[in-house]
Design a protein around this motif. Structure first.
Motif, PDB file in Angstrom:
ATOM      1  N   TYR A 164      13.581 -36.652 -51.988  1.00 49.56           N
ATOM      2  CA  TYR A 164      14.496 -35.832 -51.200  1.00 49.56           C
ATOM      3  C   TYR A 164      13.763 -35.282 -49.976  1.00 49.56           C
ATOM      4  CZ  TYR A 164      17.440 -35.552 -55.396  1.00 49.56           C
ATOM      5  OH  TYR A 164      18.221 -35.834 -56.477  1.00 49.56           O
ATOM      6  N   MET A 165      14.239 -35.681 -48.808  1.00 50.20           N
ATOM      7  CA  MET A 165      13.537 -35.224 -47.609  1.00 50.20           C
ATOM      8  C   MET A 165      13.680 -33.716 -47.418  1.00 50.20           C
ATOM      9  SD  MET A 165      15.991 -34.840 -44.962  1.00 50.20           S
ATOM     10  CE  MET A 165      17.757 -35.007 -45.047  1.00 50.20           C
ATOM     11  N   ASP A 166      14.801 -33.125 -47.853  1.00 52.30           N
ATOM     12  CA  ASP A 166      14.943 -31.674 -47.669  1.00 52.30           C
ATOM     13  C   ASP A 166      13.978 -30.921 -48.579  1.00 52.30           C
ATOM     14  OD1 ASP A 166      16.408 -32.578 -49.842  1.00 52.30           O
ATOM     15  OD2 ASP A 166      17.994 -31.092 -49.618  1.00 52.30           O
ATOM     16  N   GLU A 167      13.745 -31.467 -49.768  1.00 52.12           N
ATOM     17  CA  GLU A 167      12.773 -30.841 -50.669  1.00 52.12           C
ATOM     18  C   GLU A 167      11.370 -30.891 -50.065  1.00 52.12           C
ATOM     19  OE1 GLU A 167      13.381 -30.751 -54.862  1.00 52.12           O
ATOM     20  OE2 GLU A 167      11.784 -32.231 -55.082  1.00 52.12           O
ATOM     21  N   ALA A 168      11.021 -32.038 -49.510  1.00 54.30           N
ATOM     22  CA  ALA A 168       9.710 -32.178 -48.879  1.00 54.30           C
ATOM     23  C   ALA A 168       9.582 -31.210 -47.701  1.00 54.30           C
ATOM     24  CB  ALA A 168       9.510 -33.616 -48.412  1.00 54.30           C
ATOM     25  N   PRO A 203      10.521 -32.629 -59.188  1.00 53.93           N
ATOM     26  CA  PRO A 203      10.921 -31.406 -59.904  1.00 53.93           C
ATOM     27  C   PRO A 203      12.422 -31.163 -59.954  1.00 53.93           C
ATOM     28  CG  PRO A 203       9.779 -30.886 -57.845  1.00 53.93           C
ATOM     29  CD  PRO A 203       9.567 -32.338 -58.106  1.00 53.93           C
ATOM     30  N   THR A 204      13.188 -31.634 -58.981  1.00 53.89           N
ATOM     31  CA  THR A 204      14.617 -31.263 -58.967  1.00 53.89           C
ATOM     32  C   THR A 204      15.576 -32.448 -59.021  1.00 53.89           C
ATOM     33  OG1 THR A 204      14.891 -31.252 -56.568  1.00 53.89           O
ATOM     34  CG2 THR A 204      14.038 -29.235 -57.564  1.00 53.89           C
ATOM     35  N   THR A 205      15.060 -33.637 -59.327  1.00 50.02           N
ATOM     36  CA  THR A 205      15.959 -34.795 -59.375  1.00 50.02           C
ATOM     37  C   THR A 205      17.023 -34.606 -60.459  1.00 50.02           C
ATOM     38  OG1 THR A 205      14.348 -36.302 -58.480  1.00 50.02           O
ATOM     39  CG2 THR A 205      16.061 -37.288 -59.818  1.00 50.02           C
ATOM     40  N   GLY A 206      18.263 -34.830 -60.084  1.00 43.85           N
ATOM     41  CA  GLY A 206      19.359 -34.732 -61.036  1.00 43.85           C
ATOM     42  C   GLY A 206      19.952 -33.341 -61.160  1.00 43.85           C
ATOM     43  N   HIS A 243      17.823 -24.774 -55.756  1.00 48.72           N
ATOM     44  CA  HIS A 243      17.358 -23.638 -54.954  1.00 48.72           C
ATOM     45  C   HIS A 243      16.608 -22.624 -55.810  1.00 48.72           C
ATOM     46  CE1 HIS A 243      18.666 -24.438 -50.870  1.00 48.72           C
ATOM     47  NE2 HIS A 243      19.662 -25.116 -51.414  1.00 48.72           N
ATOM     48  N   ILE A 244      17.059 -22.415 -57.049  1.00 50.58           N
ATOM     49  CA  ILE A 244      16.330 -21.497 -57.935  1.00 50.58           C
ATOM     50  C   ILE A 244      14.924 -22.047 -58.172  1.00 50.58           C
ATOM     51  CG2 ILE A 244      16.253 -20.459 -60.235  1.00 50.58           C
ATOM     52  CD1 ILE A 244      19.320 -20.645 -60.314  1.00 50.58           C
ATOM     53  N   LEU A 245      14.853 -23.352 -58.402  1.00 51.42           N
ATOM     54  CA  LEU A 245      13.559 -23.975 -58.643  1.00 51.42           C
ATOM     55  C   LEU A 245      12.636 -23.897 -57.437  1.00 51.42           C
ATOM     56  CD1 LEU A 245      14.239 -26.700 -61.121  1.00 51.42           C
ATOM     57  CD2 LEU A 245      11.937 -26.169 -60.449  1.00 51.42           C
ATOM     58  N   TRP A 246      13.188 -24.169 -56.268  1.00 49.98           N
ATOM     59  CA  TRP A 246      12.380 -24.081 -55.047  1.00 49.98           C
ATOM     60  C   TRP A 246      11.804 -22.674 -54.897  1.00 49.98           C
ATOM     61  CZ3 TRP A 246      16.071 -26.856 -51.020  1.00 49.98           C
ATOM     62  CH2 TRP A 246      16.026 -28.231 -51.260  1.00 49.98           C
TER      63      TRP A 246
END
Ligand SMILES: Nc1ncnc2c1ncn2[C@@H]1O[C@H](COP(=O)(O)OP(=O)(O)O)[C@@H](O)[C@H]1O
Ligand SMILES: [Mg+2]
Length: 317
Positions: free
Chosen positions: A204-208, A172-175, A182-185
């Protein structure tokens, strides 16, 4: 053939995969993976480029035929019950595929028409989703005038037009820049609070760590580990990591002199990682050996460390 299409009322599992495999010729892009996703969970596929994440998502979405294995979405095989399965799913593909010729709001309405939804439903729904995606003031804008983050939010808004129970999000947030991510999360977190089951892929480990209740770590089409981010870190890493930089030429040679400090040592081209329960104490031991790194940093273990432990490689290369 085993029947995994268990009636809904007996289980809260909304996605079930057994031995799911996709081959391109002799090459197995997805090589016999099995997992279950319960309703309302935020479930992740974490792995590097080429791990087979998108291929798995496309099989779940019913747009790619599996070579073998079993798959059930809400108890239904997506290859046998395409339209019914798709009615339950929202799909956010890795590449935005918005209609650039249409204005922002019309993208939602036209997409809804593919589902046969009436205008009387779609007009207020489109406005509600634009509000949710923080795009109300862009309703009449052309798609190509939107930023990358806005396009991503519009794609997510579009995927919600049929009020899906399950949302598939491929990277979802690549690029995107950190603020857009952060808005997307935040938006995805709201969907989770509303009870939508999220299935997302990421490298992305932080996204996971931020979004996933539970995840599978995938590499080369196979599952390397499964669990919550915290449980995976507990199982495959230590509490803390001491990162030392001795200068690019020296890391490998100095590493030999660090043996015995901490639980485990990883030597990367740019730094040495000491896996330890107590980073500060380990750093004192490094100094006591007369070794003085250019920089040192004590941090908590992350999913990146889990991946490194499992594969010997970094997630992002
Ligand atoms: N249509 C295709 N034909 C041949 N190989 C493919 C095709 N699609 C994907 N692959 C290969 O399958 C592997 C997994 O791809 P993919 O599922 O896109 O990985 P990821 O999404 O984790 O980056 C890669 O090695 C990729 O090159
Ligand atoms: Mg992909």
């Amino acid at each position: 053939m085993p029947n995994i299409a268990v009636p809904k009322q007996l289980t809260r599992t909304v996605i079930s995969a057994r031995g799911l495999t996709k081959k391109y010729g002799d090459f197995a892009a997805v090589n016999g993976i099995s997992f279950d996703v319960p309703a309302g969970e935020s479930f992740g596929l974490l792995g590097p480029n080429g791990a087979g994440k998108s291929t798995t998502m496309r099989m779940i979405g019913g747009v790619s035929q599996r070579t073998s294995g079993e798959l059930a979405i809400m108890g239904l095989d997506p290859e046998q019950h395409g339209p019914e399965v798709r009615a339950h799913l929202g799909v956010v593909p890795q590449q935005d595929n918005l209609d650039e010729d249409l204005r922002v709001r019309d993208n939602l309405i036209v997409y809804g028409r593919y589902f046969g939804l009436p205008y009387s439903y779609l007009r207020p729904k489109a406005d509600e989703l634009l509000e949710f995606a923080q795009l109300s003031d862009k309703a009449k804008a052309k798609v190509d005038s939107l930023s990358g983050g806005m396009k991503r939010r519009l794609t997510i808004a579009r995927s919600l037009i049929n009020e899906p129970k399950i949302l598939l999000l491929d990277e979802p947030t690549t690029g995107l820049d950190p603020q857009a991510r952060h808005i997307l999360w935040d938006r995805l977190f709201r969907l989770k609070e509303q009870g939508v089951t999220l299935v997302l892929t990421t490298h992305y480990m932080d996204e996971a760590e931020q979004l996933c209740d539970r995840l599978i770590v995938v590499d080369k089409g196979q599952i390397m580990a499964e669990g919550s981010p915290a449980a995976l870190i507990r199982e495959y890493s230590t509490r803390e990591v001491l990162e030392l930089r001795f200068g690019s030429e020296r890391n490998a040679t100095v590493a030999a002199q660090l043996e015995g400090i901490g639980e485990r040592l990883e030597t990367l081209p740019d730094r040495v990682l000491i896996y330890t329960h107590d980073g500060e104490t380990s750093l004192e031991q490094v100094s006591a050996r007369g070794l003085h790194p250019v920089t040192s940093l004590v941090r908590r273990s992350s999913l990146e460390d889990v991946f490194l432990r499992l594969t010997g490689r970094s997630l992002v290369d």
